[in-house]
Design a protein around this motif. Structure first.
Motif, short mmCIF file in Angstrom:
data_model
loop_
_atom_site.label_atom_id
_atom_site.label_comp_id
_atom_site.label_asym_id
_atom_site.label_seq_id
_atom_site.Cartn_x
_atom_site.Cartn_y
_atom_site.Cartn_z
N HIS A 25 0.85 -1.20 0.00
CA HIS A 25 0.00 0.00 0.00
C HIS A 25 0.88 1.25 0.00
CE1 HIS A 25 -3.57 2.21 0.13
NE2 HIS A 25 -3.91 2.11 1.42
N LEU A 26 1.01 1.85 -1.18
CA LEU A 26 1.87 3.02 -1.34
C LEU A 26 1.09 4.32 -1.49
CD1 LEU A 26 4.39 1.51 -3.93
CD2 LEU A 26 4.78 1.86 -1.49
N SER A 27 -0.13 4.24 -1.97
CA SER A 27 -0.86 5.45 -2.32
C SER A 27 -2.37 5.22 -2.23
CB SER A 27 -0.49 5.89 -3.74
OG SER A 27 -1.35 6.88 -4.25
N PHE A 28 -3.11 6.32 -2.08
CA PHE A 28 -4.57 6.25 -2.11
C PHE A 28 -5.06 5.62 -3.41
CE2 PHE A 28 -8.50 8.24 -3.60
CZ PHE A 28 -9.38 7.91 -2.59
N SER A 29 -4.34 5.87 -4.50
CA SER A 29 -4.77 5.40 -5.82
C SER A 29 -4.55 3.91 -6.05
CB SER A 29 -4.06 6.20 -6.93
OG SER A 29 -2.66 6.07 -6.83
N ASP A 30 -3.92 3.21 -5.10
CA ASP A 30 -3.76 1.75 -5.24
C ASP A 30 -5.12 1.07 -5.45
OD1 ASP A 30 -1.01 1.89 -4.87
OD2 ASP A 30 -1.17 1.63 -2.70
N LYS A 140 4.77 7.49 -6.56
CA LYS A 140 5.32 8.62 -7.31
C LYS A 140 4.23 9.35 -8.07
CE LYS A 140 9.88 6.50 -7.83
NZ LYS A 140 9.56 5.35 -6.99
N ALA A 141 3.22 8.59 -8.53
CA ALA A 141 2.12 9.21 -9.26
C ALA A 141 1.23 10.03 -8.34
CB ALA A 141 1.29 8.14 -9.97
N GLN A 146 -1.30 14.58 -2.15
CA GLN A 146 -1.56 15.08 -3.51
C GLN A 146 -2.96 14.67 -3.95
OE1 GLN A 146 1.66 14.84 -6.43
NE2 GLN A 146 0.22 14.06 -7.94
N ARG A 147 -3.76 15.61 -4.41
CA ARG A 147 -5.15 15.33 -4.71
C ARG A 147 -5.33 14.48 -5.96
NH1 ARG A 147 -8.60 20.86 -3.38
NH2 ARG A 147 -8.07 20.98 -1.16
N LEU A 148 -4.66 14.85 -7.03
CA LEU A 148 -4.82 14.13 -8.29
C LEU A 148 -3.50 13.47 -8.68
CD1 LEU A 148 -6.89 16.77 -10.31
CD2 LEU A 148 -7.74 14.71 -9.16
N PRO A 149 -3.57 12.23 -9.22
CA PRO A 149 -2.34 11.55 -9.60
C PRO A 149 -1.68 12.17 -10.83
CG PRO A 149 -4.25 10.24 -10.23
CD PRO A 149 -4.77 11.39 -9.42
#
Length: 246
Positions: A25-30, A140-141, A146-149
């Motif tokens: 789990h690295l990011s919300f976007s996962d 990184k994305a 950060q709100r948007l990737p």
């Protein structure tokens, strides 16, 4: 298409039937990129905070989470952990794919942290395989905050299913649960190439938060401190001043 999403090992995802997808789990976007690369729907256990926000933003976030297949759970521990386990078992008994982040929370620095044993309990109680999944590039994305990737290539690596049927009926043994969880984390380590840290990610976040707070405090004190006005020094060997002649 924008992110050139690449999925390696998609053949390991069963065409039907229940399974647990255990991911780093690295990011919300996962939770967005993983289902986007699969044909089957994936249901995630998400922290309940995403569903309880106030105002228009809170309503939109909660609606979005439900739309992409997230189920709210309380991750505060104790009885809340049992409720999360029950929710996960219901999903698996319906024959669906369940997405889990064994670390329990996002990595604060891109490293892989110690897994929590809930994933092992679910696997044994439901009698389902665990499929390790590594997300590559999502930190990184879309870093935390950060709100948007940012548009850049994202990779999803799916490993071979792990069968723990040899431990069936031993879901109450904490040593067995730890052994299973460590095996899952090792597979994630091999897939992701991350550095492993044998503490919980939540503990690491508290440490980082404490360090940041101390650094901010020192900076604040440094900025508010007034420099002392230097005073002229008199050497003990200097002769006394002589009066001027009138």
């Amino acid at each position: 298409m924008l992110f050139k999403l690449q999925v390696d090992g998609i053949e390991h995802i069963p065409a039907d039937g229940p399974a647990i997808l255990a991911s780093n789990h690295l990011s919300f976007s996962d939770s967005l990129f993983l289902p986007a690369g699969l044909e089957r729907r994936v249901t995630f256990l998400a922290k309940s905070d995403y569903f309880t926000g106030r105002g228009l933003k809170g309503w939109l976030v909660a609606g979005f989470m439900r739309a992409v297949g997230q189920v709210p759970v309380d991750r505060s521990g104790g009885r809340a952990s049992d409720a999360a386990l029950t929710s996960g078992l219901k999903i698996l008994r319906r024959g669906e794919l369940l997405g889990i982040y064994p670390e329990g929370t996002r990595s604060p620095d891109g490293k892989l942290y110690r897994g929590r044993t809930g994933v092992a309990r679910m696997a044994l109680e439901a009698g389902v395989p665990v499929i390790p999944v590594a997300m590559i590039g999502t930190d990184k994305a879309q870093p935390t905050g950060q709100r948007l990737p940012k548009i850049m290539p994202i990779t999803v690596r799916i490993g071979a299913p792990l069968d723990f049927s040899r431990y069936q009926g031993m879901e109450g043994d904490r040593f067995v649960l730890r052994s299973i969880t460590d095996e899952i984390m090792y597979e994630l380590l091999e897939l992701s190439g991350q550095e492993y840290v044998d503490i919980y990610a939540s503990a690491a976040k508290k440490r980082f938060g404490s360090v940041r707070a101390k650094t901010a405090r020192v900076t604040e004190l440094g900025a508010s401190a007034q420099p002392e006005t230097p005073q002229p020094k008199t050497s003990p060997t200097d002769p006394p001043a002589m009066p001027k002649a009138s």
